[in-house]
Design a protein around this motif. Structure first.
Motif, PDB file in Angstrom:
ATOM      1  N   GLU A   3       0.808  -1.220   0.000  1.00 38.13           N
ATOM      2  CA  GLU A   3       0.000   0.000   0.000  1.00 38.13           C
ATOM      3  C   GLU A   3       0.842   1.272   0.000  1.00 38.13           C
ATOM      4  O   GLU A   3       0.311   2.373   0.162  1.00 38.13           O
ATOM      5  N   GLY A   4       2.162   1.127  -0.158  1.00 41.16           N
ATOM      6  CA  GLY A   4       3.027   2.300  -0.226  1.00 41.16           C
ATOM      7  C   GLY A   4       3.213   3.009   1.093  1.00 41.16           C
ATOM      8  O   GLY A   4       3.505   4.211   1.129  1.00 41.16           O
ATOM      9  N   LEU A   5       3.088   2.284   2.204  1.00 42.83           N
ATOM     10  CA  LEU A   5       3.220   2.874   3.534  1.00 42.83           C
ATOM     11  C   LEU A   5       4.501   2.439   4.231  1.00 42.83           C
ATOM     12  O   LEU A   5       4.712   2.750   5.394  1.00 42.83           O
ATOM     13  N   TRP A   6       5.369   1.738   3.529  1.00 40.85           N
ATOM     14  CA  TRP A   6       6.572   1.169   4.134  1.00 40.85           C
ATOM     15  C   TRP A   6       7.719   2.182   4.162  1.00 40.85           C
ATOM     16  O   TRP A   6       7.979   2.869   3.174  1.00 40.85           O
ATOM     17  N   ALA A   7       8.384   2.279   5.316  1.00 39.37           N
ATOM     18  CA  ALA A   7       9.621   3.060   5.468  1.00 39.37           C
ATOM     19  C   ALA A   7       9.458   4.489   4.942  1.00 39.37           C
ATOM     20  O   ALA A   7      10.326   5.009   4.239  1.00 39.37           O
ATOM     21  N   LEU A   8       8.376   5.133   5.319  1.00 34.91           N
ATOM     22  CA  LEU A   8       8.049   6.441   4.747  1.00 34.91           C
ATOM     23  C   LEU A   8       9.096   7.507   5.050  1.00 34.91           C
ATOM     24  O   LEU A   8       9.326   8.404   4.246  1.00 34.91           O
ATOM     25  N   GLY A   9       9.749   7.439   6.199  1.00 35.45           N
ATOM     26  CA  GLY A   9      10.716   8.462   6.558  1.00 35.45           C
ATOM     27  C   GLY A   9      12.111   8.235   6.021  1.00 35.45           C
ATOM     28  O   GLY A   9      12.975   9.105   6.140  1.00 35.45           O
ATOM     29  N   HIS A  10      12.358   7.065   5.408  1.00 36.60           N
ATOM     30  CA  HIS A  10      13.673   6.779   4.846  1.00 36.60           C
ATOM     31  C   HIS A  10      13.842   7.480   3.494  1.00 36.60           C
ATOM     32  O   HIS A  10      12.880   7.610   2.735  1.00 36.60           O
ATOM     33  N   PRO A  11      15.055   7.915   3.185  1.00 35.39           N
ATOM     34  CA  PRO A  11      15.288   8.554   1.885  1.00 35.39           C
ATOM     35  C   PRO A  11      14.899   7.643   0.724  1.00 35.39           C
ATOM     36  O   PRO A  11      15.069   6.418   0.797  1.00 35.39           O
ATOM     37  N   ARG A  12      14.406   8.250  -0.329  1.00 33.98           N
ATOM     38  CA  ARG A  12      13.941   7.471  -1.480  1.00 33.98           C
ATOM     39  C   ARG A  12      15.090   6.701  -2.129  1.00 33.98           C
ATOM     40  O   ARG A  12      14.896   5.585  -2.619  1.00 33.98           O
ATOM     41  N   GLU A  13      16.302   7.261  -2.113  1.00 33.81           N
ATOM     42  CA  GLU A  13      17.424   6.589  -2.753  1.00 33.81           C
ATOM     43  C   GLU A  13      17.827   5.316  -2.019  1.00 33.81           C
ATOM     44  O   GLU A  13      18.569   4.490  -2.555  1.00 33.81           O
ATOM     45  N   LEU A  14      17.305   5.140  -0.808  1.00 34.20           N
ATOM     46  CA  LEU A  14      17.566   3.917  -0.057  1.00 34.20           C
ATOM     47  C   LEU A  14      16.430   2.912  -0.179  1.00 34.20           C
ATOM     48  O   LEU A  14      16.493   1.832   0.408  1.00 34.20           O
ATOM     49  N   GLY A  15      15.404   3.297  -0.904  1.00 35.74           N
ATOM     50  CA  GLY A  15      14.252   2.411  -1.041  1.00 35.74           C
ATOM     51  C   GLY A  15      13.105   2.765  -0.118  1.00 35.74           C
ATOM     52  O   GLY A  15      12.134   2.005  -0.005  1.00 35.74           O
ATOM     53  N   GLY A  16      13.202   3.918   0.547  1.00 37.28           N
ATOM     54  CA  GLY A  16      12.143   4.352   1.451  1.00 37.28           C
ATOM     55  C   GLY A  16      11.127   5.237   0.764  1.00 37.28           C
ATOM     56  O   GLY A  16      11.163   5.445  -0.448  1.00 37.28           O
TER      57      GLY A  16
END
Length: 395
Positions: free
Chosen positions: A52-65
């Motif tokens: 649902e796209g709710l995983w690791a929301l606070g992690h940087p996008r370049e890390l897969g968040g």
């Protein structure tokens, strides 16, 4: 600053709120029991969060968040905090460690630890506190690491290493330098399966088992390349980890307080005494007033601190204040909710008993109240000692 949830954040925040109330909170009883059923339930929640796209929301996008900016994630963290399992279910349990590695780790360390952390494949742990040393003065830390050829040899004794029994590695704060004060310490990454790394016990906190581990380090050898960042910079790295982390804590506490407030107010309407609902009793309404005032005050202080950090400030005063005010607020709100529930509030029939015990611990971990109070008072008075005055509206 407008302290309302920004329109740009509202959809994802609402989605997280729904996930927490509709899926995580109903699963808490199974999750508390542990064992295979709990592991399966948590695994299912994590897969649903990823889909649902709710995983690791606070992690940087370049890390897969999810790549949410700091201030946006602060608002999301508020509703994620409704349950102690929110971080685990949504992949943000590792956020402080992931951000620390993102800034400090070598290429080898990133491959081995950082990327698996963000995916949720492994868990971290962090070792600073020692049983024979006052945590309010961490410069007394006795755990040592001595460089022997191309290896660090670590000896010491840590406790309250949260999550060590499930962690792939521990970031260990240890004395490595002959230097004054905080400059004597470094951080070293230690895999938990390293010979000499021994978990002595898991220490229950107010009767709650939560993987707070006591660990002995006896001639633990790890490669010299396991040093995180530069030698002697352990406390600099720790402060960068703990500052935003305290804001995340305080926002999650607000989520817990909101949940307790909801339970209290509903109970006041549902329960009758002497021929009328408790909601009509003036002393019961006092509980609502006091809780509302404390929650709103703590929320505005926390968002103000988050705004200061987002603007590039170290926000030492603001963060010190919210750590104390937030922990007290959480304890008080849950205490009132228990009082409204009466004897039922003392049982496991509601989540309040566990929430209450967790809340009490909040006044100690990440620095006891007294340390933050003293630090804030010293910094504010220092402004006056230098001939200035404290301009609230400018800070």
């Amino acid at each position: 600053m407008d302290f309302a949830v920004p329109d740009s954040v509202r959809p994802i925040r609402d989605a997280v709120h729904a996930f927490m109330t509709e899926r995580v909170e109903p699963a808490e009883r199974v999750l508390h029991e542990g064992g295979a059923a709990a592991a399966a339930a948590l695994g299912e929640l994590r897969e649903e969060a990823k889909k649902e796209g709710l995983w690791a929301l606070g992690h940087p996008r370049e890390l897969g968040g999810g790549g949410l900016p700091f201030l946006d994630y602060v608002y999301v963290n508020e509703v994620q905090g409704r349950s102690e399992f929110g971080q685990l279910a949504l992949g943000t349990y590792t956020l402080q460690d992931s951000l620390m590695l993102h800034e400090q780790a070598s290429a080898e360390q990133r491959d081995r630890y950082l990327m698996p952390l963000v995916r949720g494949d492994i868990s971290p742990s962090f070792a600073m506190t020692e049983p024979d040393v006052s945590s309010s003065d961490p410069t007394q830390i006795r755990t040592t690491a001595v460089l022997d050829g191309d290896e660090w040899v670590i000896n010491g004794h840590k406790w309250f290493t949260t999550g060590a029994s499930q962690a792939a590695y521990t970031t260990v704060m240890c004395r490595t330098e002959e230097a004054p004060g905080h400059l004597a310490f470094s951080m070293i990454l230690v895999p938990t399966d390293t010979p000499g790394y021994t978990i002595l016990r898991e220490t229950p906190v107010l009767g709650l088992s939560g993987s707070h581990c006591e660990v002995l380090y006896q001639d633990v050898r790890v490669p010299a390349s396991n040093l995180l960042g530069d030698r002697g910079q352990g406390f600099v790295i720790a402060q960068k980890r703990l500052g935003p982390g305290r804001i995340f804590h305080c926002m999650r506490w607000l989520g817990q307080a909101q949940r307790a407030f909801d339970l209290m107010c509903r109970r006041l309407h549902e329960r009758t005494a002497f021929g009328e609902p408790l909601a009509r009793k003036q002393l019961m309404r006092q509980h609502v007033f006091d809780s509302y005032a404390e929650i709103q005050s703590a929320r505005l202080l926390t968002l103000h601190a988050a705004q200061a950090v987002d603007a590039g400030s170290d926000a030492r005063v603001e963060i010190g204040v919210i750590k104390v005010v937030g922990a007290r607020m959480l304890h008080n709100v849950i205490d009132r909710a228990i009082q409204v529930y009466g004897a039922a509030g003392l049982t496991a029939d509601t989540p309040l008993d566990r929430m209450y015990r967790h809340a009490r611990a909040g006044r100690i971990y990440d620095g006891p109240d007294e340390v933050h109070i003293d630090s804030v008072g010293r910094r504010v008075l220092g402004v006056y000692a230098a001939g200035g005055n404290w301009e609230f509206g400018l800070r």
